[in-house]
Design an enzyme around this catalytic site. Structure first.
Site, PDB file in Angstrom:
ATOM      1  N   HIS A  86       4.363 -10.542 -15.903  1.00 46.85           N
ATOM      2  CA  HIS A  86       2.957 -10.216 -16.164  1.00 46.85           C
ATOM      3  C   HIS A  86       2.096 -11.001 -15.194  1.00 46.85           C
ATOM      4  O   HIS A  86       2.280 -12.221 -15.044  1.00 46.85           O
ATOM      5  CB  HIS A  86       2.577 -10.540 -17.613  1.00 46.85           C
ATOM      6  CG  HIS A  86       3.403  -9.756 -18.571  1.00 46.85           C
ATOM      7  ND1 HIS A  86       3.243  -8.403 -18.739  1.00 46.85           N
ATOM      8  CD2 HIS A  86       4.447 -10.123 -19.342  1.00 46.85           C
ATOM      9  CE1 HIS A  86       4.139  -7.971 -19.603  1.00 46.85           C
ATOM     10  NE2 HIS A  86       4.887  -8.983 -19.979  1.00 46.85           N
TER      11      HIS A  86
ATOM     12  N   ARG B 196      -4.713 -14.288 -23.730  1.00 49.35           N
ATOM     13  CA  ARG B 196      -5.596 -13.121 -23.871  1.00 49.35           C
ATOM     14  C   ARG B 196      -5.615 -12.631 -25.321  1.00 49.35           C
ATOM     15  O   ARG B 196      -5.322 -13.400 -26.232  1.00 49.35           O
ATOM     16  CB  ARG B 196      -5.135 -12.039 -22.878  1.00 49.35           C
ATOM     17  CG  ARG B 196      -5.227 -12.518 -21.413  1.00 49.35           C
ATOM     18  CD  ARG B 196      -4.803 -11.449 -20.443  1.00 49.35           C
ATOM     19  NE  ARG B 196      -5.692 -10.283 -20.496  1.00 49.35           N
ATOM     20  CZ  ARG B 196      -5.391  -9.098 -19.966  1.00 49.35           C
ATOM     21  NH1 ARG B 196      -4.227  -8.922 -19.332  1.00 49.35           N
ATOM     22  NH2 ARG B 196      -6.237  -8.101 -20.050  1.00 49.35           N
TER      23      ARG B 196
ATOM     24  N   ALA C 140       1.045  -2.193 -20.555  1.00 50.27           N
ATOM     25  CA  ALA C 140       0.789  -2.156 -22.001  1.00 50.27           C
ATOM     26  C   ALA C 140       2.011  -1.714 -22.809  1.00 50.27           C
ATOM     27  O   ALA C 140       2.098  -2.016 -24.008  1.00 50.27           O
ATOM     28  CB  ALA C 140      -0.393  -1.241 -22.286  1.00 50.27           C
TER      29      ALA C 140
ATOM     30  N   TYR D 155      -6.874  -9.327 -12.900  1.00 52.01           N
ATOM     31  CA  TYR D 155      -5.669  -9.003 -12.126  1.00 52.01           C
ATOM     32  C   TYR D 155      -5.803  -9.283 -10.627  1.00 52.01           C
ATOM     33  O   TYR D 155      -4.834  -9.105  -9.888  1.00 52.01           O
ATOM     34  CB  TYR D 155      -5.296  -7.527 -12.349  1.00 52.01           C
ATOM     35  CG  TYR D 155      -4.997  -7.210 -13.794  1.00 52.01           C
ATOM     36  CD1 TYR D 155      -3.882  -7.765 -14.419  1.00 52.01           C
ATOM     37  CD2 TYR D 155      -5.826  -6.376 -14.549  1.00 52.01           C
ATOM     38  CE1 TYR D 155      -3.606  -7.500 -15.758  1.00 52.01           C
ATOM     39  CE2 TYR D 155      -5.554  -6.098 -15.882  1.00 52.01           C
ATOM     40  CZ  TYR D 155      -4.446  -6.662 -16.482  1.00 52.01           C
ATOM     41  OH  TYR D 155      -4.167  -6.402 -17.800  1.00 52.01           O
TER      42      TYR D 155
ATOM     43  N   ARG E 234      -8.801  -2.453 -10.695  1.00 54.53           N
ATOM     44  CA  ARG E 234      -8.760  -2.590 -12.153  1.00 54.53           C
ATOM     45  C   ARG E 234      -9.036  -4.043 -12.565  1.00 54.53           C
ATOM     46  O   ARG E 234      -8.271  -4.936 -12.216  1.00 54.53           O
ATOM     47  CB  ARG E 234      -7.347  -2.200 -12.617  1.00 54.53           C
ATOM     48  CG  ARG E 234      -7.081  -2.427 -14.073  1.00 54.53           C
ATOM     49  CD  ARG E 234      -5.608  -2.329 -14.381  1.00 54.53           C
ATOM     50  NE  ARG E 234      -5.390  -2.455 -15.803  1.00 54.53           N
ATOM     51  CZ  ARG E 234      -4.226  -2.745 -16.347  1.00 54.53           C
ATOM     52  NH1 ARG E 234      -3.154  -2.900 -15.592  1.00 54.53           N
ATOM     53  NH2 ARG E 234      -4.111  -2.847 -17.651  1.00 54.53           N
TER      54      ARG E 234
ATOM     55  N   GLU F  27      11.084  -9.883 -16.792  1.00 56.43           N
ATOM     56  CA  GLU F  27       9.780  -9.349 -17.221  1.00 56.43           C
ATOM     57  C   GLU F  27       8.670 -10.131 -16.505  1.00 56.43           C
ATOM     58  O   GLU F  27       8.710 -11.356 -16.471  1.00 56.43           O
ATOM     59  CB  GLU F  27       9.675  -9.531 -18.745  1.00 56.43           C
ATOM     60  CG  GLU F  27       8.342  -9.135 -19.328  1.00 56.43           C
ATOM     61  CD  GLU F  27       8.279  -9.415 -20.837  1.00 56.43           C
ATOM     62  OE1 GLU F  27       9.322  -9.716 -21.461  1.00 56.43           O
ATOM     63  OE2 GLU F  27       7.157  -9.342 -21.371  1.00 56.43           O
TER      64      GLU F  27
ATOM     65  N   ASN G 198       7.240  -5.081 -14.627  1.00 51.72           N
ATOM     66  CA  ASN G 198       5.961  -5.245 -15.304  1.00 51.72           C
ATOM     67  C   ASN G 198       5.689  -3.929 -16.028  1.00 51.72           C
ATOM     68  O   ASN G 198       5.321  -2.927 -15.403  1.00 51.72           O
ATOM     69  CB  ASN G 198       4.839  -5.551 -14.309  1.00 51.72           C
ATOM     70  CG  ASN G 198       3.524  -5.857 -15.012  1.00 51.72           C
ATOM     71  OD1 ASN G 198       3.384  -5.599 -16.217  1.00 51.72           O
ATOM     72  ND2 ASN G 198       2.571  -6.396 -14.287  1.00 51.72           N
TER      73      ASN G 198
ATOM     74  N   PRO H 218       2.437   1.513 -16.620  1.00 49.43           N
ATOM     75  CA  PRO H 218       1.146   2.190 -16.667  1.00 49.43           C
ATOM     76  C   PRO H 218      -0.033   1.337 -16.193  1.00 49.43           C
ATOM     77  O   PRO H 218      -0.100   0.148 -16.485  1.00 49.43           O
ATOM     78  CB  PRO H 218       0.976   2.548 -18.152  1.00 49.43           C
ATOM     79  CG  PRO H 218       1.894   1.635 -18.879  1.00 49.43           C
ATOM     80  CD  PRO H 218       3.048   1.399 -17.947  1.00 49.43           C
ATOM     81  N   ASN H 219      -0.894   2.001 -15.465  1.00 51.13           N
ATOM     82  CA  ASN H 219      -2.173   1.462 -14.975  1.00 51.13           C
ATOM     83  C   ASN H 219      -2.023   0.469 -13.829  1.00 51.13           C
ATOM     84  O   ASN H 219      -3.029   0.032 -13.262  1.00 51.13           O
ATOM     85  CB  ASN H 219      -2.994   0.829 -16.121  1.00 51.13           C
ATOM     86  CG  ASN H 219      -3.290   1.846 -17.207  1.00 51.13           C
ATOM     87  OD1 ASN H 219      -3.789   2.928 -16.909  1.00 51.13           O
ATOM     88  ND2 ASN H 219      -2.959   1.534 -18.451  1.00 51.13           N
TER      89      ASN H 219
HETATM   90  C1  DQA Z   1      -0.013  -6.920 -17.728  1.00 53.77           C
HETATM   91  C2  DQA Z   1      -0.524  -7.427 -19.081  1.00 53.77           C
HETATM   92  C3  DQA Z   1      -0.563  -6.303 -20.101  1.00 53.77           C
HETATM   93  O1  DQA Z   1      -1.038  -6.785 -21.334  1.00 53.77           O
HETATM   94  C4  DQA Z   1      -1.478  -5.188 -19.617  1.00 53.77           C
HETATM   95  O2  DQA Z   1      -1.466  -4.113 -20.536  1.00 53.77           O
HETATM   96  C5  DQA Z   1      -1.154  -4.728 -18.248  1.00 53.77           C
HETATM   97  C6  DQA Z   1      -0.827  -5.730 -17.233  1.00 53.77           C
HETATM   98  C7  DQA Z   1      -0.085  -8.014 -16.644  1.00 53.77           C
HETATM   99  O3  DQA Z   1       0.531  -7.818 -15.607  1.00 53.77           O
HETATM  100  O4  DQA Z   1      -0.756  -9.038 -16.830  1.00 53.77           O
HETATM  101  O5  DQA Z   1      -1.238  -3.549 -17.933  1.00 53.77           O
HETATM  102  O6  DQA Z   1       1.342  -6.550 -17.867  1.00 53.77           O
END
Ligand code: DQA
Length: 151
Positions: A105, A112, A82, A23, A18, A103, A79, A10-11
């Site tokens: 990020h 954070r 959230a 990011y 964003r 995984e 990735n 998501p997102n």
């Molecule tokens: C993320 C870190 C997560 O906490 C966040 O909700 C994201 C992006 C990252 O790539 O740093 O959507 O996965």
């Protein structure tokens, strides 16, 4: 040719606009191009997918588990955004599918907010890449392939 799945949750479709301070300014299309380029260099096909929906991500993980079992797919770079911090269902999907998952990020989640420090995915993951920006996807693809080679 073997395949690697690159999954974004998501997102992450909003990458580029964003929170660029967190990011960066690279778009998801750029990230996917970066991953396909790494795949070309490393001799694997890279299949990139993104969804904002947990159930869709779970279905893709199940499908990937079957392809892995059949020897067509090395594993996935994931990735989960959230959902990393909330989803027992994604943990169970990775375990249930017996899919090697790295995984990823983009940001260093441990530097954070405290709610980002816990990952439901990490105990089910074959490896974790955190805080390298979008280059982390390339590192994760390389790591997945190396793991595949050494068992
Ligand atoms: C993320 C870190 C997560 O906490 C966040 O909700 C994201 C992006 C990252 O790539 O740093 O959507 O996965």
């Amino acid at each position: 040719m073997k395949r690697v799945l690159v999954l974004n949750g998501p997102n992450l479709n909003l990458l580029g606009t964003r929170e660029p301070a967190v990011y960066g300014s690279t778009t998801l299309a750029d990230v996917e191009q970066l991953c396909r380029g790494a795949g070309q260099r490393l001799g694997v096909e890279v299949d990139c997918r993104q969804s904002n929906h947990e159930g869709q991500l779970i279905d893709w993980i199940h499908e990937a588990g079957v392809a892995h079992r059949n020897g067509q797919l090395v594993g996935a770079v994931f990735n989960a955004g959230a959902y990393t911090h909330t989803s027992v269902a994604l943990h169970d999907a990775i375990k249930g599918a017996e899919l090697p998952v790295i995984e990823v990020h983009i940001s260093n989640v441990h530097a954070r907010e405290p709610f980002r420090h816990h990952s439901y995915l990490s105990p089910a993951a074959a490896g974790i890449v955190v805080g390298f920006g979008v280059e982390g996807y390339v590192l994760a693809i390389e790591g997945l392939l190396r793991k595949g080679r050494v068992g």
